[in-house]
Enzyme design. Structure first.
Site, PDB file in Angstrom:
ATOM      1  N   LYS A  11      10.742 -16.274 -24.768  1.00 27.44           N
ATOM      2  CA  LYS A  11      11.337 -15.625 -26.032  1.00 27.44           C
ATOM      3  C   LYS A  11      12.280 -14.513 -25.314  1.00 27.44           C
ATOM      4  O   LYS A  11      11.960 -13.810 -24.856  1.00 27.44           O
ATOM      5  CB  LYS A  11      10.709 -15.182 -27.348  1.00 27.44           C
ATOM      6  CG  LYS A  11      11.348 -14.682 -28.080  1.00 27.44           C
ATOM      7  CD  LYS A  11      10.706 -13.401 -28.762  1.00 27.44           C
ATOM      8  CE  LYS A  11      11.606 -12.985 -30.079  1.00 27.44           C
ATOM      9  NZ  LYS A  11      11.256 -11.524 -30.568  1.00 27.44           N
ATOM     10  N   GLN A  12      13.496 -14.756 -25.794  1.00 30.51           N
ATOM     11  CA  GLN A  12      14.563 -13.763 -25.194  1.00 30.51           C
ATOM     12  C   GLN A  12      15.910 -13.507 -26.376  1.00 30.51           C
ATOM     13  O   GLN A  12      15.971 -14.313 -27.197  1.00 30.51           O
ATOM     14  CB  GLN A  12      15.195 -14.487 -24.165  1.00 30.51           C
ATOM     15  CG  GLN A  12      16.343 -13.554 -23.268  1.00 30.51           C
ATOM     16  CD  GLN A  12      15.603 -12.244 -22.956  1.00 30.51           C
ATOM     17  OE1 GLN A  12      15.614 -11.438 -23.297  1.00 30.51           O
ATOM     18  NE2 GLN A  12      15.176 -12.184 -21.543  1.00 30.51           N
TER      19      GLN A  12
END
Length: 352
Positions: free
Chosen positions: A239-240
């Site tokens: 997740k970014q």
């Protein structure tokens, strides 16, 4: 061609985002999301049969079931920002059941939240929607504020409540990142041993990443390297935050990079910047999900759809979106989550 609703929501950005052709990293170089993702990627890995089953449970639930894309509803802001700041706009979410209900009615693949939120409702809902237990948080009450991720529970307790995955954050670049790296790597190893999948929030955090008034915390080159560190400790999904600029390495004059990162592998287009993030996730073998970001009010729906289009066309796996959905009336939150999922269901929106 994308649906008229999505084109209308994108407004002036429609042409820019929907017709962009990527001339940096070709899509043929990437492993792209597909219905057979578990068979094509993880069946060749060291992940156990139990982990494969957990990954398939995540990918096989909700409106995006068996598309290779994923929509996760996350709520850990009660700790990360304070319950008051997170839930005052819609106090029904002080009650954990409403968090889980929104994920279910919003057609999400999974709900990601704290040990407390998921644990208190586990017997009622763990078999109805995949649980992702967030195992560490930035406790934000200490004065002065500290920016450090601390463990809030154990991997075994997440397994006992029926979770199919655990999530964690590492503040890459922070003074505490070495300790967080060690803690999360050990936690992820145990999660895999127990058959759970792993999701890593790969955030950069250092005051030195702000140079001459420009914030490079979400630069493509720094976040790309954060992603590469994340997959190295065997995160199954990364997740970014969506990249907003580039050149963090160059501005900070720290670490190592290469001119071709900027001359060939990226451009200034948001889809190309996001594709560099995907490239750093083992060329897409590990799925990239981008963050929906904070709620800004009236523009939330259009902003979320634009983020989903960028992620999908870059080769990402989906979106993880919380505040834009829960800081508004329940039914509006449901519709916003479904609008994002519609981007991934729309066959007219293709890989750039």
């Amino acid at each position: 061609m994308a649906s008229k609703k999505i084109v209308d929501l994108l407004g002036d950005q429609a042409e820019y985002l929907l017709n962009h052709q990527c001339n940096t990293v070709k899509s043929s170089q990437l492993t792209l999301p597909a219905a057979d993702h578990v068979d094509e990627v993880w069946a060749h890995s060291n992940r156990s049969n139990q982990v494969l089953r957990s990954m398939q449970a995540l990918l096989g639930h909700g409106r995006l079931s068996d598309t290779g894309y994923i929509s996760i509803f996350p709520v850990d802001q009660g700790i990360e920002h304070s319950a008051g700041s997170a839930f005052a706009p819609n106090p029904i979410y002080f009650d954990p059941e409403n968090i889980i209900r929104l994920a279910i009615e919003g057609g999400c693949n999974a709900v990601a939240s704290t040990y407390g939120v998921l644990g208190i409702m586990a017997r009622k809902y763990a078999h109805k929607i995949p649980f992702v237990v967030k195992i560490n948080h930035n406790e934000f009450l200490s004065y002065p504020n500290r920016f450090d991720q601390q463990m809030f529970g154990t991997i075994r307790s997440a397994w006992n409540m029926g979770a199919v995955a655990v999530g964690a954050t590492i503040y890459w670049g922070s003074a505490e990142s070495s300790r967080q790296l060690r803690e999360v790597a050990e936690a992820f190893e145990m999660a895999h041993e127990l058959g759970m999948a792993t999701i890593l929030w790969c955030y950069t955090r250092n005051n030195g990443f702000k140079v001459d008034g420009v914030d490079y915390h979400t630069s493509a080159d720094l976040t790309g390297q954060a992603n590469h560190l994340g997959v190295t400790i065997q995160a199954d999904i990364i997740k970014q935050k969506l990249p907003t600029n580039n050149g963090g390495y160059l501005a900070t004059k720290h670490g190592k990079t290469h001119p071709l990162v900027y001359e060939k592998l990226t451009s200034d287009h948001p889809i190309d910047l996001c594709r560099y993030q995907v490239l750093n996730c083992y060329s897409g073998r590990v799925g990239l999900i981008n963050s929906g970001g904070e709620s800004k009010g009236a523009s939330d729906l259009a902003d979320a759809v634009a983020t989903a289009v960028i992620n999908k066309r870059a080769g990402g796996m989906g979106l993880i979106l919380g505040r834009k959905a829960f800081q508004r009336p329940f039914e509006e939150g449901v519709e916003l989550l479904k609008a994002i999922q519609d981007v991934y269901l729309d066959k007219g929106i293709t890989i750039a």
